[in-house]
Design a protein around this motif. Sequence first.
Motif, PDB file in Angstrom:
ATOM      1  N   GLN A  98      80.188  43.907  99.146  1.00  0.00           N
ATOM      2  CA  GLN A  98      80.307  42.725  98.293  1.00  0.00           C
ATOM      3  C   GLN A  98      79.950  43.034  96.847  1.00  0.00           C
ATOM      4  OE1 GLN A  98      77.698  39.951 100.327  1.00  0.00           O
ATOM      5  NE2 GLN A  98      79.388  38.527 100.579  1.00  0.00           N
ATOM      6  N   GLN A  99      78.817  43.726  96.661  1.00  0.00           N
ATOM      7  CA  GLN A  99      78.352  43.960  95.299  1.00  0.00           C
ATOM      8  C   GLN A  99      79.343  44.816  94.523  1.00  0.00           C
ATOM      9  OE1 GLN A  99      75.100  42.528  94.107  1.00  0.00           O
ATOM     10  NE2 GLN A  99      76.585  42.767  92.481  1.00  0.00           N
ATOM     11  N   SER A 100      79.943  45.779  95.203  1.00  0.00           N
ATOM     12  CA  SER A 100      80.963  46.609  94.550  1.00  0.00           C
ATOM     13  C   SER A 100      82.166  45.765  94.160  1.00  0.00           C
ATOM     14  CB  SER A 100      81.398  47.728  95.497  1.00  0.00           C
ATOM     15  OG  SER A 100      80.306  48.494  95.922  1.00  0.00           O
ATOM     16  N   PHE A 101      82.571  44.861  95.051  1.00  0.00           N
ATOM     17  CA  PHE A 101      83.714  43.982  94.798  1.00  0.00           C
ATOM     18  C   PHE A 101      83.497  43.177  93.516  1.00  0.00           C
ATOM     19  CE2 PHE A 101      86.119  40.070  95.235  1.00  0.00           C
ATOM     20  CZ  PHE A 101      87.323  40.479  95.785  1.00  0.00           C
ATOM     21  N   GLU A 102      82.291  42.679  93.314  1.00  0.00           N
ATOM     22  CA  GLU A 102      81.987  41.890  92.114  1.00  0.00           C
ATOM     23  C   GLU A 102      82.150  42.720  90.847  1.00  0.00           C
ATOM     24  OE1 GLU A 102      80.304  38.241  92.100  1.00  0.00           O
ATOM     25  OE2 GLU A 102      81.916  38.643  93.532  1.00  0.00           O
ATOM     26  N   ILE A 103      81.593  43.918  90.849  1.00  0.00           N
ATOM     27  CA  ILE A 103      81.627  44.750  89.646  1.00  0.00           C
ATOM     28  C   ILE A 103      83.050  45.211  89.356  1.00  0.00           C
ATOM     29  CG2 ILE A 103      80.784  46.901  88.619  1.00  0.00           C
ATOM     30  CD1 ILE A 103      78.229  46.473  90.410  1.00  0.00           C
ATOM     31  N   ILE A 104      83.768  45.594  90.395  1.00  0.00           N
ATOM     32  CA  ILE A 104      85.161  46.005  90.223  1.00  0.00           C
ATOM     33  C   ILE A 104      85.979  44.871  89.612  1.00  0.00           C
ATOM     34  CG2 ILE A 104      87.270  46.558  91.513  1.00  0.00           C
ATOM     35  CD1 ILE A 104      85.460  48.269  93.358  1.00  0.00           C
ATOM     36  N   ALA A 105      85.709  43.621  90.024  1.00  0.00           N
ATOM     37  CA  ALA A 105      86.438  42.466  89.496  1.00  0.00           C
ATOM     38  C   ALA A 105      86.159  42.235  88.012  1.00  0.00           C
ATOM     39  CB  ALA A 105      86.095  41.213  90.293  1.00  0.00           C
ATOM     40  N   LEU A 106      84.999  42.653  87.537  1.00  0.00           N
ATOM     41  CA  LEU A 106      84.672  42.503  86.120  1.00  0.00           C
ATOM     42  C   LEU A 106      85.299  43.589  85.262  1.00  0.00           C
ATOM     43  CD1 LEU A 106      80.869  41.556  86.282  1.00  0.00           C
ATOM     44  CD2 LEU A 106      82.802  40.034  85.849  1.00  0.00           C
ATOM     45  N   VAL A 107      85.505  44.752  85.843  1.00  0.00           N
ATOM     46  CA  VAL A 107      86.003  45.901  85.082  1.00  0.00           C
ATOM     47  C   VAL A 107      87.524  46.026  85.164  1.00  0.00           C
ATOM     48  CG1 VAL A 107      85.902  48.427  84.887  1.00  0.00           C
ATOM     49  CG2 VAL A 107      83.808  47.117  85.314  1.00  0.00           C
ATOM     50  N   TYR A 108      88.098  45.705  86.325  1.00  0.00           N
ATOM     51  CA  TYR A 108      89.548  45.819  86.511  1.00  0.00           C
ATOM     52  C   TYR A 108      90.164  44.431  86.660  1.00  0.00           C
ATOM     53  CZ  TYR A 108      88.830  50.770  87.753  1.00  0.00           C
ATOM     54  OH  TYR A 108      88.508  52.096  87.750  1.00  0.00           O
ATOM     55  N   ASP A 109      91.182  44.134  85.896  1.00  0.00           N
ATOM     56  CA  ASP A 109      91.913  42.879  86.076  1.00  0.00           C
ATOM     57  C   ASP A 109      93.025  43.063  87.115  1.00  0.00           C
ATOM     58  OD1 ASP A 109      90.494  41.257  84.443  1.00  0.00           O
ATOM     59  OD2 ASP A 109      91.954  41.187  82.809  1.00  0.00           O
TER      60      ASP A 109
END
Length: 540
Positions: free
Chosen positions: A54-65
């Motif tokens: 989950q935590q990775s999913f959040e950060i990836i969503a902020l960095v990659y559109d």
Amino acid sequence: MKRMSKLALALVLVLAMSAGFSACGGGGDFDASTMTIGSSTSVDTLNPLSSYEQQSFEIIALVYDPLVRYDKELNPSPALADDWKVSKDEKTWTFHLNKDAKWHDGQPVTSEDVKYTYELMLDTGLGYMYSSYLEGITDITCPDEQTVVMKTKLPKANMLMNTTPIMPKHVWEKVKKEELETWDNGEMIGSGPYKLVSNENGIVKVSKNEEYYRTKPAVENYVFVEYKNTDSLAQALKVGEIDAAVNLSATQYSQLEDEENVTVISGEVQGFMQVGINCSENPSSKGNPLLKDAEVRKAIEYATDKQNIIDMAYQGHGTEGTTMLNASDPYHYAPKGEELRSYNIKKAEKLLDDAGYKDSDGDGIREDADGNKLSFEFINIGDNSAEVKTGQLIASTCKEAGIEINQKTMDSGALQDAITAADYDMFMWGWGGDYDPTVMMGILTTAQIGSNNEPQWSNAKYDQLYEKQQTEMDKEKRIALVQEMEKIAYDEAPYIILLYDNNIQGYRSDRWTGIEQVPEKGTYYFNMTIENYINAAPVK
């Protein structure tokens, strides 16, 4: 999609001072440029091709559109794509990209990046959290740098539910194919509202992308910190060492709800906690063959007091589970009347009596006609107190119906190994969900045996409906197909859905504003959107 874990794993103690923010008693001086979010779950990797936490999913969503993302009403809204259209036969989709979108290294985002990302995941099977969104796409072309055309064999109902992060071709094409899954993605070049600054010792820092082509966020920096346990996490929020916390436990909710400077919620999340039951027909399976009888599985569910589990193990934070999609989901199927298996020992006993399971030797444990006892091993993750307590409660009530449950604990890695090898009778774990029913309903398809289909259960009708719902563009008709699938799975009970659990989250409302639950009864974070990251601002 791999499990987006909601469960406590073996976590590393992180010293708050190493994150570059104050860890003094009382929280030190407030830095209005940086919001620090603590979690009791880990970042496994920031590689979109292999992450599943989950935590990775959040950060990836902020960095990659992605091309399209959810807004706070959970409707599709523009991200890299400004607009889109579908052909009359519903098998050709055209997306027009924003001409100002750039990668964090300054290069323009083009249609070739979209084509590269999707084809990479389709060809390799990587992108565990995203690849199911791409099923059915047969051809991708790029008429110009800002236009992507996708063709599908059949209509694709979830095209606009696709949150797949678009990755830069000029970066990833340099990675050797055999290294794609394990590449650390250290620079993490994306196109989103935040850029990666650092990822060290369980602490990830991102900073605002000043060249972002859409609404720029107010918060300059986010720091994500991993905590060893929820007690230290809650204390850090309470004294101001961090600004927000996710994945708190029920105990911390009661501790924080009276704190003047903290707003805490118990919000609904997509997903469930379940008892998985070994239904494998593979001769190599080591599960108790009596569990292949659906009547036994149903009897175990009748003998499980779900509300008591919620009250005793989760302190009231959750709702009783039945089928695979949450009760608030428009696709949810709700069993009623005689179909509903609510806690009832007498019904469990009658079911077993009618199926020929008797206690012939008077030891309190029922047997089949050949003397094989209804005695099963139940695996729980040892460092998760709620699950261990749940196992104890299930064992106690099943005993009343003549079913012996022998509880066994192990760590999550060992449990995953046991599931993969079908070396278990029953286990407890959970799945984090998605607003696209394809993701959750795909778990129990025959194609997922050996992967996400932990019970190794197979049903041809279920598989047929799964394929059909993916191509049904009429929402009401699609709902009917999905609900028929849920009914089949409920009738055969490879999973006993114990509860739809809540995620307990809090933030320092004396410092921050613009943060709200998404959707109305949902959470601040882990809600498939980046709304609160964009809208948060320091209190003036």
